[in-house]
Design a protein around this motif. Structure first.
Motif, PDB file in Angstrom:
ATOM      1  N   LEU A  92      -2.997  -2.028  -6.268  1.00 33.64           N
ATOM      2  CA  LEU A  92      -2.931  -2.098  -4.839  1.00 33.64           C
ATOM      3  C   LEU A  92      -2.978  -0.942  -4.181  1.00 33.64           C
ATOM      4  O   LEU A  92      -2.519   0.044  -4.558  1.00 33.64           O
ATOM      5  N   ASP A  93      -3.714  -0.956  -3.112  1.00 28.64           N
ATOM      6  CA  ASP A  93      -4.049   0.219  -2.372  1.00 28.64           C
ATOM      7  C   ASP A  93      -2.874   0.551  -1.301  1.00 28.64           C
ATOM      8  O   ASP A  93      -2.589  -0.365  -0.201  1.00 28.64           O
ATOM      9  N   PRO A  94      -2.050   1.638  -1.558  1.00 29.80           N
ATOM     10  CA  PRO A  94      -1.048   2.034  -0.443  1.00 29.80           C
ATOM     11  C   PRO A  94      -1.600   2.900   0.794  1.00 29.80           C
ATOM     12  O   PRO A  94      -0.522   3.026   1.757  1.00 29.80           O
ATOM     13  N   GLY A  95      -2.887   3.220   0.752  1.00 27.19           N
ATOM     14  CA  GLY A  95      -3.322   3.831   1.892  1.00 27.19           C
ATOM     15  C   GLY A  95      -4.166   3.289   2.893  1.00 27.19           C
ATOM     16  O   GLY A  95      -4.754   3.788   3.802  1.00 27.19           O
ATOM     17  N   LEU A  96      -4.267   2.051   2.959  1.00 32.60           N
ATOM     18  CA  LEU A  96      -5.092   1.146   3.672  1.00 32.60           C
ATOM     19  C   LEU A  96      -4.414   1.219   5.144  1.00 32.60           C
ATOM     20  O   LEU A  96      -3.061   0.651   5.160  1.00 32.60           O
ATOM     21  N   THR A  97      -5.172   1.498   6.087  1.00 35.50           N
ATOM     22  CA  THR A  97      -4.455   1.928   7.456  1.00 35.50           C
ATOM     23  C   THR A  97      -4.914   0.680   8.482  1.00 35.50           C
ATOM     24  O   THR A  97      -5.948  -0.325   7.956  1.00 35.50           O
ATOM     25  N   ASN A  98      -4.422   0.492   9.534  1.00 37.55           N
ATOM     26  CA  ASN A  98      -5.047  -0.527  10.331  1.00 37.55           C
ATOM     27  C   ASN A  98      -6.227  -0.089  11.079  1.00 37.55           C
ATOM     28  O   ASN A  98      -6.848  -0.973  11.499  1.00 37.55           O
ATOM     29  N   ALA A  99      -6.642   1.147  10.876  1.00 32.71           N
ATOM     30  CA  ALA A  99      -7.877   1.474  11.497  1.00 32.71           C
ATOM     31  C   ALA A  99      -8.995   0.827  10.491  1.00 32.71           C
ATOM     32  O   ALA A  99     -10.340   0.877  11.060  1.00 32.71           O
ATOM     33  N   VAL A 100      -8.837   0.477   9.314  1.00 35.93           N
ATOM     34  CA  VAL A 100      -9.729  -0.011   8.431  1.00 35.93           C
ATOM     35  C   VAL A 100      -9.710  -1.598   8.454  1.00 35.93           C
ATOM     36  O   VAL A 100      -8.504  -2.178   8.168  1.00 35.93           O
ATOM     37  N   GLY A 101     -10.803  -2.275   8.341  1.00 37.47           N
ATOM     38  CA  GLY A 101     -10.839  -3.721   8.406  1.00 37.47           C
ATOM     39  C   GLY A 101     -10.640  -4.322   7.132  1.00 37.47           C
ATOM     40  O   GLY A 101      -9.589  -4.799   6.662  1.00 37.47           O
ATOM     41  N   PRO A 102     -11.719  -4.366   6.274  1.00 41.22           N
ATOM     42  CA  PRO A 102     -11.403  -5.015   5.117  1.00 41.22           C
ATOM     43  C   PRO A 102     -10.636  -4.385   3.994  1.00 41.22           C
ATOM     44  O   PRO A 102     -10.289  -3.408   3.996  1.00 41.22           O
ATOM     45  N   VAL A 103     -10.161  -5.428   3.142  1.00 38.22           N
ATOM     46  CA  VAL A 103      -9.300  -4.628   1.971  1.00 38.22           C
ATOM     47  C   VAL A 103     -10.477  -4.010   0.811  1.00 38.22           C
ATOM     48  O   VAL A 103     -11.449  -4.535   0.691  1.00 38.22           O
ATOM     49  N   ARG A 104     -10.067  -2.766   0.414  1.00 39.48           N
ATOM     50  CA  ARG A 104     -11.035  -2.032  -0.466  1.00 39.48           C
ATOM     51  C   ARG A 104     -11.667  -2.826  -1.594  1.00 39.48           C
ATOM     52  O   ARG A 104     -10.729  -3.518  -2.459  1.00 39.48           O
ATOM     53  N   ALA A 105     -12.863  -2.945  -1.935  1.00 37.63           N
ATOM     54  CA  ALA A 105     -13.257  -3.487  -3.161  1.00 37.63           C
ATOM     55  C   ALA A 105     -12.805  -3.047  -4.196  1.00 37.63           C
ATOM     56  O   ALA A 105     -12.495  -1.719  -4.387  1.00 37.63           O
ATOM     57  N   GLY A 106     -12.576  -3.720  -5.394  1.00 38.27           N
ATOM     58  CA  GLY A 106     -11.763  -2.983  -6.633  1.00 38.27           C
ATOM     59  C   GLY A 106     -10.500  -3.267  -6.515  1.00 38.27           C
ATOM     60  O   GLY A 106      -9.831  -2.622  -7.733  1.00 38.27           O
ATOM     61  N   VAL A 568     -26.173   6.029  -0.548  1.00 37.58           N
ATOM     62  CA  VAL A 568     -25.382   5.380  -1.388  1.00 37.58           C
ATOM     63  C   VAL A 568     -24.794   4.157  -0.398  1.00 37.58           C
ATOM     64  O   VAL A 568     -23.597   4.295   0.112  1.00 37.58           O
ATOM     65  N   PRO A 569     -25.279   3.017  -0.188  1.00 34.62           N
ATOM     66  CA  PRO A 569     -24.987   2.040   0.690  1.00 34.62           C
ATOM     67  C   PRO A 569     -23.531   1.527   0.147  1.00 34.62           C
ATOM     68  O   PRO A 569     -22.921   1.693  -0.898  1.00 34.62           O
ATOM     69  N   GLY A 570     -22.782   1.069   1.295  1.00 35.42           N
ATOM     70  CA  GLY A 570     -21.467   0.410   1.195  1.00 35.42           C
ATOM     71  C   GLY A 570     -20.490   0.747   2.289  1.00 35.42           C
ATOM     72  O   GLY A 570     -21.002   1.372   3.257  1.00 35.42           O
ATOM     73  N   PRO A 571     -19.414   0.337   2.276  1.00 30.98           N
ATOM     74  CA  PRO A 571     -18.537   0.607   3.328  1.00 30.98           C
ATOM     75  C   PRO A 571     -17.955   1.865   3.420  1.00 30.98           C
ATOM     76  O   PRO A 571     -18.421   2.661   2.712  1.00 30.98           O
ATOM     77  N   PRO A 572     -17.330   2.149   4.726  1.00 29.56           N
ATOM     78  CA  PRO A 572     -16.760   3.489   4.754  1.00 29.56           C
ATOM     79  C   PRO A 572     -15.881   3.896   3.868  1.00 29.56           C
ATOM     80  O   PRO A 572     -15.326   2.953   3.134  1.00 29.56           O
ATOM     81  N   SER A 573     -15.625   5.315   3.502  1.00 31.39           N
ATOM     82  CA  SER A 573     -14.784   5.825   2.439  1.00 31.39           C
ATOM     83  C   SER A 573     -13.283   5.085   2.508  1.00 31.39           C
ATOM     84  O   SER A 573     -12.782   4.780   1.179  1.00 31.39           O
ATOM     85  N   ALA A 574     -12.808   5.010   3.518  1.00 31.26           N
ATOM     86  CA  ALA A 574     -11.663   4.314   3.536  1.00 31.26           C
ATOM     87  C   ALA A 574     -11.420   3.005   2.883  1.00 31.26           C
ATOM     88  O   ALA A 574     -10.451   2.730   2.183  1.00 31.26           O
ATOM     89  N   SER A 575     -12.682   2.067   2.962  1.00 35.28           N
ATOM     90  CA  SER A 575     -12.415   0.802   2.355  1.00 35.28           C
ATOM     91  C   SER A 575     -13.526   0.701   1.125  1.00 35.28           C
ATOM     92  O   SER A 575     -13.678  -0.473   0.449  1.00 35.28           O
ATOM     93  N   ALA A 576     -14.180   1.845   0.534  1.00 30.19           N
ATOM     94  CA  ALA A 576     -15.143   1.958  -0.347  1.00 30.19           C
ATOM     95  C   ALA A 576     -14.482   1.556  -1.775  1.00 30.19           C
ATOM     96  O   ALA A 576     -13.432   2.390  -1.780  1.00 30.19           O
TER      97      ALA A 576
END
Length: 592
Positions: A92-106, A568-576
């Motif tokens: 479970l990611d405790p650092g996901l903020t409201n500025a990031v849309g998707p839930v981080r992969a993995g 290195v394609p992929g989402p921004p670091s906050a949700s990578a």
């Protein structure tokens, strides 16, 4: 092994620690019907987190849900939930903020706060409905309908597949705040009607005590004479335990809590004495918590702890960015005492804390139950908890009712505001500029009043005649059953005079050192990364490398970030995912 890789390899696991009987019973109750909503009321310290994560692991393993979202009251609890989930193989990611849309992969989900949900409820609604989601509402009593938190919680998670609500104290202090996702029934409230919450599973303090899940609590009440000056300039004196009216009692209480008086250092010395005996008799890491009304008092109390005990306490303030680290460090460290305002009043797990000094003006049932809950979590047999508190009627009533079951009760509307309730629930107000000072503390002394155990008060006077207490009995308040409540009261009463001498000596030292006394933080001790912490460290390392490359190439940092995402394609670091972050780190290293 990285977070994502470990999650894929292990999958959701059940806890390696055997479940308690109540947790097994609650799981069985849930699985009989697999309900959309389920409310568990369990006393603080009983193990609600373990129950919730075990249920989440089972639902994930059976693919009945694909995501878990935990909502809790504070940022520190986000870290606590994430660590507990990590130990069970749920990422479970405790650092996901409201500025990031998707839930981080993995990850299997994230941990957020009620305040964060209130900031963007529709964002959380989108996350909770994108896949089948179990929403765990920790300490759900925070989400009353009368609050923006409650309205946002209902908006965000009203369409989630499953909701598990947890609370240790399922009531609010205001009558019009209905908790979302909780069932209510008609209740004959004082013959006038009203509503009462209904839990799907209840596990109270009395049952937890019988199962040795929580420690028995002994309340040591201290009285004393307070002197203050009122708005007319008159000096008033009154005893904490013998005040004639409620207003006089409140003023005497406020005066006793003033850091300049003698009541606070006396009780801190008694608390320190108790910690010493616990450490010498089977609990070598025993610690205590001092609860203050505000940050100014907390800082002054910390100085008193340093003066009386000779050791600096951990000072934990809510606006301190290091507050969560300090709680974690206090939990695993060796410090004897932590002084705080509200940071450890609810949900925070500090199992080695077995002593509490109540030096706050807060006196609601909710706050009292949650604060006492910080020192009742049992780690083994024969442990007990001690709460030192002012001998005032509101607190003694709450202590006597510790074993009562409570539901969230909504009484019928009142024709007039409940002024008495508001006066009790709010801390003392400072006068506005230009107003006459209504109260000024002068001095207060302290003396042991009585021990309150199982609702019965024992003063220490008139102990039954018999053989005097032996040296071994100095293990006062130690193993439950070793001493009777009356003998415990006798020992505390005997120690009172010794503590008075000790406080006088510490005051003489304080007069010489006051100008130079500083309560310093303990040295930082960073724990090694684990689970979600690995991701946070990867993000920081990527940012450091980007800064170095930008300085080396004279390019803006944004340009370097863009080039990195192209390589290195992929989402921004906050949700990578952790794998994408590792690949980006390696790419940056080749660019140096």
């Amino acid at each position: 092994m990285g977070t994502a890789a470990r999650a894929e390899t292990l999958g959701p696991q059940t806890t390696s620690r055997p479940l308690r009987a109540w947790q097994q019973a609650a799981l069985a109750s849930y699985e009989e019907t697999s309900p959309k909503d389920f409310l568990v009321t369990a006393t603080p310290g009983a193990g609600k987190t373990t129950f919730a994560l075990t249920l989440a692991a089972r639902l994930l393993a059976r693919r009945e849900v694909a995501r878990v979202v935990v909502v809790c009251p504070t940022d520190h609890l986000r870290l606590q939930w994430a660590d507990a989930a990590d130990r069970m193989g749920i990422v479970l990611d405790p650092g996901l903020t409201n500025a990031v849309g998707p839930v981080r992969a993995g990850t299997q989900g994230y941990v957020t706060t009620y305040a964060q949900v209130a900031g963007k409820p529709m964002l959380h609604a989108a996350r909770a409905t994108a896949v089948k989601t179990l929403v765990v509402l920790d300490e759900v009593h925070h989400a009353g309908d009368g609050l923006s938190w409650g309205e946002a919680t209902e908006e965000a998670f009203g369409r989630a597949a499953r909701r598990l609500s947890l609370t240790g104290t399922p009531f609010r202090t205001k009558a019009d705040e209905r908790i979302p996702f909780v069932r209510y029934v008609e209740d004959g409230f004082e013959g006038q009607g009203g509503l009462m919450s209904v839990a799907d599973f209840t596990y109270g303090y009395k049952e937890a005590l019988a199962d040795n899940v929580v420690r028995p609590v002994v309340f040591a009440a201290y009285t004393g004479t307070s002197r203050w000056r009122n708005s007319a300039g008159e000096v008033v004196a009154a005893s904490l335990s013998e005040a004639g009216t409620r207003s006089v009692e409140m003023q005497a209480w406020r005066t006793a809590l003033d850091p300049k008086g003698q009541w606070v250092p006396h009780v801190i010395a008694a608390m320190d004495d108790r910690i010493t005996h616990l450490r010498e008799t089977g609990m070598p890491d025993a610690a205590g918590l001092v609860l203050a009304s505000d940050q100014d008092d907390a800082r002054e109390y910390a100085k008193i702890v340093r003066r009386v005990t000779g050791k600096a306490p951990e000072l934990i303030l809510s606006d301190d960015p290091k507050a969560s680290k300090k709680i974690e460090k206090f939990n695993i460290g060796g410090a004897r005492i932590a002084v705080c305002v509200r940071m450890v009043s609810e949900g925070v797990d500090v199992p080695r804390a077995a002593v509490l000094a109540w030096m706050t003006s807060y006196r609601t049932p909710l706050f009292f139950a949650q604060a006492v809950g910080r020192v009742v979590r049992a780690r083994g047999p024969h442990e007990s908890a001690t709460v030192f508190l002012p001998a005032v009627r509101p607190l003694l009533s709450l202590a006597a009712a510790m074993e009562e079951q409570r539901n969230h009760v909504i009484p019928p509307p009142k024709s007039q505001p409940d002024e008495e309730l508001e006066a009790l629930d709010l801390p003392p107000r400072e006068p506005r500029e230009g107003e006459m000072k209504q109260w000024e503390a002068l001095e207060a002394d302290a003396r042991f009043a009585h021990v309150l155990h199982s609702g019965t008060a024992h003063t220490g006077e008139g102990t039954s005649a018999g053989a005097p207490l032996e040296a071994e009995d100095e293990d006062f308040l130690g193993i439950p059953g070793l001493l009777t409540a009356a003998q415990t009261a006798e020992l505390l009463s005997r120690r009172d005079d010794e503590l008075r001498i000790r406080i006088a000596a510490s005051h003489r030292r304080g007069d010489d050192e006051d100008g130079f006394m500083v309560v310093e933080d303990h040295p930082e001790e960073d724990a090694p990364g684990r689970g979600w912490r690995d991701v946070a460290e990867l993000r920081r390392e990527i940012n450091r490398l980007v800064n170095r490359i930008a300085a080396k190439t004279s390019q803006p940092q944004a340009v370097v970030h863009t080039q990195l995402r192209q390589s290195v394609p992929g989402p921004p670091s906050a949700s990578a995912s952790v794998d994408v972050l590792r690949a980006r780190r390696e790419r940056l290293r080749t660019m140096l």
